[in-house]
Design a protein around this motif. Structure first.
Motif, PDB file in Angstrom:
ATOM      1  N   LYS A  64       0.846  -1.145  -0.165  1.00 34.40           N
ATOM      2  CA  LYS A  64       0.173   0.140   0.035  1.00 34.40           C
ATOM      3  C   LYS A  64       0.886   1.239  -0.100  1.00 34.40           C
ATOM      4  CE  LYS A  64      -3.616  -2.284   2.469  1.00 34.40           C
ATOM      5  NZ  LYS A  64      -4.421  -2.444   3.861  1.00 34.40           N
ATOM      6  N   GLY A  65       2.151   1.135   0.127  1.00 32.52           N
ATOM      7  CA  GLY A  65       3.075   2.384  -0.245  1.00 32.52           C
ATOM      8  C   GLY A  65       3.636   2.690   1.209  1.00 32.52           C
ATOM      9  N   ASN A  66       3.070   1.981   2.411  1.00 26.69           N
ATOM     10  CA  ASN A  66       3.325   2.554   3.932  1.00 26.69           C
ATOM     11  C   ASN A  66       4.639   1.748   4.123  1.00 26.69           C
ATOM     12  OD1 ASN A  66       0.887   3.812   4.215  1.00 26.69           O
ATOM     13  ND2 ASN A  66      -0.003   1.612   4.552  1.00 26.69           N
ATOM     14  N   GLU A  67       5.544   2.816   4.813  1.00 21.34           N
ATOM     15  CA  GLU A  67       6.618   2.156   5.391  1.00 21.34           C
ATOM     16  C   GLU A  67       6.348   1.345   6.682  1.00 21.34           C
ATOM     17  OE1 GLU A  67       9.084   5.651   6.420  1.00 21.34           O
ATOM     18  OE2 GLU A  67       9.503   6.202   4.433  1.00 21.34           O
ATOM     19  N   GLN A  68       7.057   0.303   6.836  1.00 22.74           N
ATOM     20  CA  GLN A  68       6.964  -0.607   7.903  1.00 22.74           C
ATOM     21  C   GLN A  68       8.485  -0.777   8.616  1.00 22.74           C
ATOM     22  OE1 GLN A  68       3.857  -2.011   9.011  1.00 22.74           O
ATOM     23  NE2 GLN A  68       2.979  -0.543   7.442  1.00 22.74           N
ATOM     24  N   ILE A  69       8.587  -0.187   9.789  1.00 20.93           N
ATOM     25  CA  ILE A  69       9.700  -0.312  10.124  1.00 20.93           C
ATOM     26  C   ILE A  69      10.145  -1.780  11.158  1.00 20.93           C
ATOM     27  CG2 ILE A  69      11.222   0.545  12.181  1.00 20.93           C
ATOM     28  CD1 ILE A  69      10.033   3.353  11.304  1.00 20.93           C
ATOM     29  N   ILE A  70      11.079  -2.207  10.956  1.00 18.18           N
ATOM     30  CA  ILE A  70      11.356  -3.658  11.330  1.00 18.18           C
ATOM     31  C   ILE A  70      12.196  -3.516  12.522  1.00 18.18           C
ATOM     32  CG2 ILE A  70      12.711  -5.787  11.057  1.00 18.18           C
ATOM     33  CD1 ILE A  70      11.700  -5.513   8.014  1.00 18.18           C
ATOM     34  N   HIS A  71      13.223  -2.561  12.542  1.00 20.43           N
ATOM     35  CA  HIS A  71      14.148  -2.372  13.621  1.00 20.43           C
ATOM     36  C   HIS A  71      14.778  -1.166  13.614  1.00 20.43           C
ATOM     37  CE1 HIS A  71      17.203  -4.374  16.111  1.00 20.43           C
ATOM     38  NE2 HIS A  71      18.395  -3.899  15.285  1.00 20.43           N
ATOM     39  N   ILE A 128      25.914 -12.382  18.851  1.00 25.13           N
ATOM     40  CA  ILE A 128      25.086 -10.962  18.074  1.00 25.13           C
ATOM     41  C   ILE A 128      23.648 -11.666  17.652  1.00 25.13           C
ATOM     42  CG2 ILE A 128      24.957  -9.305  16.420  1.00 25.13           C
ATOM     43  CD1 ILE A 128      27.970  -8.904  16.985  1.00 25.13           C
ATOM     44  N   MET A 129      23.697 -12.531  16.702  1.00 27.07           N
ATOM     45  CA  MET A 129      22.662 -13.179  16.043  1.00 27.07           C
ATOM     46  C   MET A 129      21.780 -13.944  17.038  1.00 27.07           C
ATOM     47  SD  MET A 129      22.749 -12.570  12.975  1.00 27.07           S
ATOM     48  CE  MET A 129      21.449 -13.691  12.394  1.00 27.07           C
ATOM     49  N   GLU A 130      22.346 -14.596  17.968  1.00 21.02           N
ATOM     50  CA  GLU A 130      21.408 -15.178  19.201  1.00 21.02           C
ATOM     51  C   GLU A 130      20.736 -14.060  19.871  1.00 21.02           C
ATOM     52  OE1 GLU A 130      24.167 -19.119  20.226  1.00 21.02           O
ATOM     53  OE2 GLU A 130      24.126 -17.210  21.471  1.00 21.02           O
ATOM     54  N   LYS A 131      21.244 -12.957  20.237  1.00 21.53           N
ATOM     55  CA  LYS A 131      20.405 -11.878  20.913  1.00 21.53           C
ATOM     56  C   LYS A 131      19.425 -11.332  19.838  1.00 21.53           C
ATOM     57  CE  LYS A 131      23.232 -10.254  24.577  1.00 21.53           C
ATOM     58  NZ  LYS A 131      22.141 -10.154  25.377  1.00 21.53           N
ATOM     59  N   THR A 132      19.868 -11.100  18.492  1.00 26.41           N
ATOM     60  CA  THR A 132      18.964 -10.580  17.763  1.00 26.41           C
ATOM     61  C   THR A 132      17.676 -11.573  17.603  1.00 26.41           C
ATOM     62  OG1 THR A 132      20.740  -9.503  16.414  1.00 26.41           O
ATOM     63  CG2 THR A 132      18.757  -9.672  15.297  1.00 26.41           C
ATOM     64  N   TYR A 133      17.989 -12.731  17.489  1.00 23.60           N
ATOM     65  CA  TYR A 133      16.786 -13.673  17.271  1.00 23.60           C
ATOM     66  C   TYR A 133      15.721 -13.687  18.514  1.00 23.60           C
ATOM     67  CZ  TYR A 133      14.198 -18.026  16.457  1.00 23.60           C
ATOM     68  OH  TYR A 133      13.133 -18.736  16.154  1.00 23.60           O
ATOM     69  N   ILE A 134      16.412 -13.472  19.557  1.00 17.88           N
ATOM     70  CA  ILE A 134      15.677 -13.562  20.955  1.00 17.88           C
ATOM     71  C   ILE A 134      14.788 -12.128  21.034  1.00 17.88           C
ATOM     72  CG2 ILE A 134      15.776 -13.071  23.444  1.00 17.88           C
ATOM     73  CD1 ILE A 134      18.320 -14.965  23.336  1.00 17.88           C
ATOM     74  N   ALA A 135      15.412 -11.139  20.396  1.00 17.34           N
ATOM     75  CA  ALA A 135      14.566 -10.157  20.544  1.00 17.34           C
ATOM     76  C   ALA A 135      13.532  -9.985  19.274  1.00 17.34           C
ATOM     77  CB  ALA A 135      15.327  -8.739  20.219  1.00 17.34           C
ATOM     78  N   ILE A 136      13.783 -10.599  18.433  1.00 17.64           N
ATOM     79  CA  ILE A 136      12.701 -10.655  17.333  1.00 17.64           C
ATOM     80  C   ILE A 136      11.543 -11.865  17.745  1.00 17.64           C
ATOM     81  CG2 ILE A 136      12.139 -11.752  15.024  1.00 17.64           C
ATOM     82  CD1 ILE A 136      15.164 -10.684  14.291  1.00 17.64           C
ATOM     83  N   GLN A 137      12.029 -12.752  18.558  1.00 15.38           N
ATOM     84  CA  GLN A 137      11.187 -13.729  19.084  1.00 15.38           C
ATOM     85  C   GLN A 137       9.934 -13.029  20.320  1.00 15.38           C
ATOM     86  OE1 GLN A 137      13.028 -17.322  20.161  1.00 15.38           O
ATOM     87  NE2 GLN A 137      11.374 -17.805  21.559  1.00 15.38           N
ATOM     88  N   LYS A 138      10.771 -12.227  20.988  1.00 17.38           N
ATOM     89  CA  LYS A 138      10.084 -11.467  21.924  1.00 17.38           C
ATOM     90  C   LYS A 138       9.081 -10.568  21.180  1.00 17.38           C
ATOM     91  CE  LYS A 138      10.918 -12.391  26.254  1.00 17.38           C
ATOM     92  NZ  LYS A 138       9.678 -13.509  26.971  1.00 17.38           N
ATOM     93  N   ARG A 139       9.324  -9.899  20.221  1.00 22.92           N
ATOM     94  CA  ARG A 139       8.756  -8.839  19.568  1.00 22.92           C
ATOM     95  C   ARG A 139       7.410  -9.644  19.086  1.00 22.92           C
ATOM     96  NH1 ARG A 139       9.833  -5.203  14.245  1.00 22.92           N
ATOM     97  NH2 ARG A 139       7.800  -4.400  14.506  1.00 22.92           N
ATOM     98  N   ILE A 140       7.536 -10.876  18.554  1.00 23.47           N
ATOM     99  CA  ILE A 140       6.511 -11.531  17.970  1.00 23.47           C
ATOM    100  C   ILE A 140       5.605 -11.920  18.985  1.00 23.47           C
ATOM    101  CG2 ILE A 140       5.806 -13.473  16.658  1.00 23.47           C
ATOM    102  CD1 ILE A 140       8.370 -13.267  15.027  1.00 23.47           C
ATOM    103  N   GLU A 141       6.135 -12.310  20.111  1.00 20.61           N
ATOM    104  CA  GLU A 141       5.240 -12.634  21.172  1.00 20.61           C
ATOM    105  C   GLU A 141       4.419 -11.544  21.880  1.00 20.61           C
ATOM    106  OE1 GLU A 141       5.990 -13.403  25.978  1.00 20.61           O
ATOM    107  OE2 GLU A 141       7.639 -14.104  24.392  1.00 20.61           O
ATOM    108  N   TYR A 142       4.903 -10.346  22.062  1.00 14.42           N
ATOM    109  CA  TYR A 142       4.321  -9.123  22.190  1.00 14.42           C
ATOM    110  C   TYR A 142       3.073  -8.945  21.389  1.00 14.42           C
ATOM    111  CZ  TYR A 142       8.109  -8.533  25.725  1.00 14.42           C
ATOM    112  OH  TYR A 142       9.164  -8.729  26.495  1.00 14.42           O
ATOM    113  N   ILE A 143       3.385  -8.881  20.126  1.00 13.95           N
ATOM    114  CA  ILE A 143       2.404  -8.544  19.152  1.00 13.95           C
ATOM    115  C   ILE A 143       1.208  -9.696  18.995  1.00 13.95           C
ATOM    116  CG2 ILE A 143       1.893  -8.598  16.434  1.00 13.95           C
ATOM    117  CD1 ILE A 143       4.776  -7.747  15.990  1.00 13.95           C
ATOM    118  N   TYR A 174       6.660   1.171  13.626  1.00 11.31           N
ATOM    119  CA  TYR A 174       7.415  -0.141  14.321  1.00 11.31           C
ATOM    120  C   TYR A 174       6.091  -1.090  15.071  1.00 11.31           C
ATOM    121  CZ  TYR A 174      10.609  -2.812  17.276  1.00 11.31           C
ATOM    122  OH  TYR A 174      11.318  -3.626  18.011  1.00 11.31           O
ATOM    123  N   LEU A 175       5.561  -0.336  15.675  1.00 16.53           N
ATOM    124  CA  LEU A 175       4.518  -1.239  16.608  1.00 16.53           C
ATOM    125  C   LEU A 175       3.249  -1.749  15.750  1.00 16.53           C
ATOM    126  CD1 LEU A 175       4.591   0.868  19.712  1.00 16.53           C
ATOM    127  CD2 LEU A 175       5.699  -1.269  19.533  1.00 16.53           C
ATOM    128  N   GLY A 176       3.311  -1.132  14.323  1.00 13.47           N
ATOM    129  CA  GLY A 176       2.199  -1.545  13.775  1.00 13.47           C
ATOM    130  C   GLY A 176       0.726  -1.010  13.946  1.00 13.47           C
TER     131      GLY A 176
END
Length: 190
Positions: A64-71, A128-143, A174-176
């Protein structure tokens, strides 16, 4: 090498002064101005970036042309588009400075050489990748588990640096959520 990067590295690996010098020899200082891009859709991501000073966002543009911030990234964080970097494919993402930013660039073409010279580098980036993955996992959980207002409150309480430095419409992306929703939540808190 930047003292913050040295401290960051030493949190994860044991490294000698000689190895620090070797690590530093692979880094390039890069400065970008507010709103300048490190990466645009369609380009190949060729580096990892350690943020010395400033604030960065990683986002895509939806159908739709909207910016979706991931990080977001601020001082003492690494940022890159791993899919493009690792798979050597054109990026669907953008990496843009929110503020004037100074970075240390680690080109992917030198990464294997660095890992051969300083083998602990692989452990560093695995951590670094493990910490990044954990943060993404938490973000999905919160969503999936928190209501909009709860997500916003959690973001503000756990990421006060971002809440103060990032424009409200970017936090909403970022929060959708819509910027209007964020305004209502903030007004309710006053």
């Amino acid at each position: 090498m930047d003292v913050n990067l040295i401290a960051y590295i030493k949190r994860y690996i044991v490294i000698s002064e000689t190895e620090i010098d070797t690590f530093q020899s692979y880094l390039k200082l890069k400065k970008i101005r507010k709103k300048e891009f490190l990466l645009k859709e369609g380009q190949l991501c060729k580096s990892r970036y350690f943020i010395l000073k400033g604030c960065i966002r990683l986002f895509y543009i939806d159908s739709k042309g909207n910016e979706q911030i991931i990080h977001f990234g601020i001082e003492n964080w690494w940022i890159t588009d791993y899919e493009s970097l690792i798979n050597n494919i054109p990026s669907i993402l953008y990496i843009q400075a929110i503020e004037d930013t100074e970075l240390l660039e680690l080109p992917e073409e030198s990464f294997d050489n660095l890992c051969n010279e300083v083998p602990q580098t692989e452990r560093l980036f695995r951590k670094i990748m493990e910490k990044t993955y954990i943060a993404i996992q938490k973000r999905i959980e919160y969503i999936y588990s928190l209501k909009g207002e709860e997500q916003f409150d959690l973001f503000v309480s756990t990421s006060p640096d971002f809440a103060q430095r990032v424009p409200q419409y970017m936090i909403a992306s970022y929060l959708g959520m819509s910027p209007e929703f964020i305004s209502k939540v903030k007004a309710k808190k006053k």
